[in-house]
Design an enzyme around this catalytic site. Structure first.
Site, mmCIF file in Angstrom:
data_model
loop_
_atom_site.group_PDB
_atom_site.id
_atom_site.type_symbol
_atom_site.label_atom_id
_atom_site.label_comp_id
_atom_site.label_asym_id
_atom_site.label_seq_id
_atom_site.Cartn_x
_atom_site.Cartn_y
_atom_site.Cartn_z
ATOM 1 N NE ARG A 45 67.282 40.699 87.292
ATOM 2 C CZ ARG A 45 67.070 41.918 86.807
ATOM 3 N NH1 ARG A 45 68.090 42.631 86.350
ATOM 4 N NH2 ARG A 45 65.863 42.440 86.757
ATOM 5 C CB CYS A 105 59.404 45.761 93.800
ATOM 6 S SG CYS A 105 57.882 45.346 92.909
ATOM 7 C CG ASP A 113 55.151 36.565 83.730
ATOM 8 O OD1 ASP A 113 55.956 37.156 84.474
ATOM 9 O OD2 ASP A 113 54.077 37.088 83.336
#
Length: 409
Positions: free
Chosen positions: A226, A353, A264
């Site tokens: 980030r 991930c 999202d």
């Protein structure tokens, strides 16, 4: 003087022996050729080679395919409270060595096998510890190990108000364990009234709900990725896909982005991202939108170019080898669309991930997406998870996060 061994013994195959000698702590049920003694579920068992060579001592699980998880390779170890306290102190001292002091208030303190606590994850969110227990060996010891960890941190001047257990995952069933969720009692203490706390990461403030948030409450492994995005975002118009709590979007905004759109599919995630933007005084530069990224990216192709920096931080598209091909198709779709959307000279942050989407598969997908999109990628950085999620060589499962920064040319 060598300590007398009195534990049951598991004779393992040559394949298991080779894996253990290379550093892997797991021994599968099919790799045990003989078992002497009466091992308790969650109890200690010595692993030995076919020739009787001591390989290590592990925690026995009678129902899991991972039958034995090693916690020591030292035949002289005594597995008393001092043994576990020593391992906990090593884990905390490691975090103090690899993180800045301000990062210690929100970090992963215990990362399972990488710290010698197989099946145990402990994250720190300010004054709260959030723990997840996935193995029967750790289950039988959690009421010793977790209060001991809180005590170690407190003795080091850290404020710890309580430990919340987030063992509410289906994976526990493979160990014959029920799902559990709630405060873990600390001797003589009353649990906090709330499982919601505030953390600050990279200068960004978040509310973390360790009771209801995903996994242990907040994803800490992208902390420094980030930061890398924030450095690149200054003056740019950013699209943050799969924003969840808005972490990449807020880092980009705090880094000086001209404007950020955070997307999202979950309305509750969007509301949380919106609240986090307000908490940081960034509402004027961060728009939070509820949309399916797979639908949104093609829709944006028909519109004038709006973004010169796109961030793709999707959830794990696969959690098993059986679905890797479908996952790679999904990764390629969003990366291809993002590359098509970006102007020449634009920037792309993309990651996976999922351990099963290996680096080799992921980079091959990126090359294919770039070829199909008619662009070339100039690599800025290739990154991994933050060092409080250490990668233990010989244990490939600990190496799961792939993160790339590119310029599209």
């Amino acid at each position: 003087m060598k300590a007398e061994r009195s534990y049951p013994r598991a004779v393992v195959t040559a394949k298991a022996e080779n894996a253990v000698l290379q550093g892997h702590p797991w021994i599968y049920d099919a790799e045990i050729t003989a078992l002497t003694g009466q091992p308790e579920n969650g109890g200690l068992v010595d692993a030995v080679s076919r020739k009787g060579r001591y390989l290590g001592t592990g925690l026995y699980s009678k129902e899991s395919k991972i039958r034995l998880r090693l916690v020591s390779r030292n035949a002289n170890d005594v597995f008393d409270d001092a043994f576990w306290e020593r391992k906990l102190r090593w884990a905390w001292e490691y975090r103090k060595a690899v993180l800045r002091e301000e990062d210690l208030t929100c970090c992963r303190v215990i990362f399972g096998e990488a710290d010698g606590f197989p099946g145990l994850t402990v994250d720190r969110f300010g004054p709260l510890l959030s723990a997840q227990v996935l193995s029967v060996g750790m289950e039988t010891r959690k009421h010793t190990i977790l209060p001991m960890l809180a005590d170690i941190l407190r003795r080091d001047g850290q404020r710890i108000d309580g430990i919340y257990e987030r063992s509410d995952v289906k994976l526990r069933e493979k160990e014959g364990l029920e799902q559990v969720k709630g405060w873990l009692p600390l001797p003589g203490e009353t649990p906090p009234a709330s499982a919601v706390t505030e953390i600050t990461e990279n200068g960004v403030k978040y509310l973390v709900d360790v009771e209801n948030g995903q996994k242990t409450g907040f994803f800490l492994d992208q902390k420094f990725n980030r930061q890398a995005v924030a450095r690149l975002a200054r003056g740019r118009t950013v699209l943050d896909c799969f924003t969840h709590t808005g972490s990449f979007a807020l880092n980009a905004a705090l880094g000086g982005a001209a404007h950020v759109t955070a997307v999202d599919v979950s309305e509750s995630a969007v509301e949380m991202a919106r609240a986090n933007a307000a908490r940081n005084g960034l509402s004027d530069r961060v728009d939070c939108v509820c949309a399916n990224v797979f639908d949104l990216l093609p829709e944006l192709e028909g519109q004038p170019a709006r973004y010169d920096f796109i961030i793709l931080d999707p959830p794990a598209f696969t959690k098993s080898r059986a679905t890797v091909a479908n996952a790679i198709t999904g990764y390629k779709e969003i990366n291809y669309r993002a590359m098509k959307l970006l102007p020449r000279g634009g920037y792309l942050a993309t990651c996976s991930c999922s351990y099963f989407a290996t680096e080799e598969k992921f980079t091959a997908m990126l090359r294919s997406a770039a070829r199909d999109a008619g662009v070339q990628l100039r690599q800025i950085e290739a990154r991994q998870q933050a060092p409080d999620h250490p990668i233990l060589w010989g244990v490939e499962e600990t190496n799961y996060l792939k993160f790339y920064l590119f310029q599209v040319i």
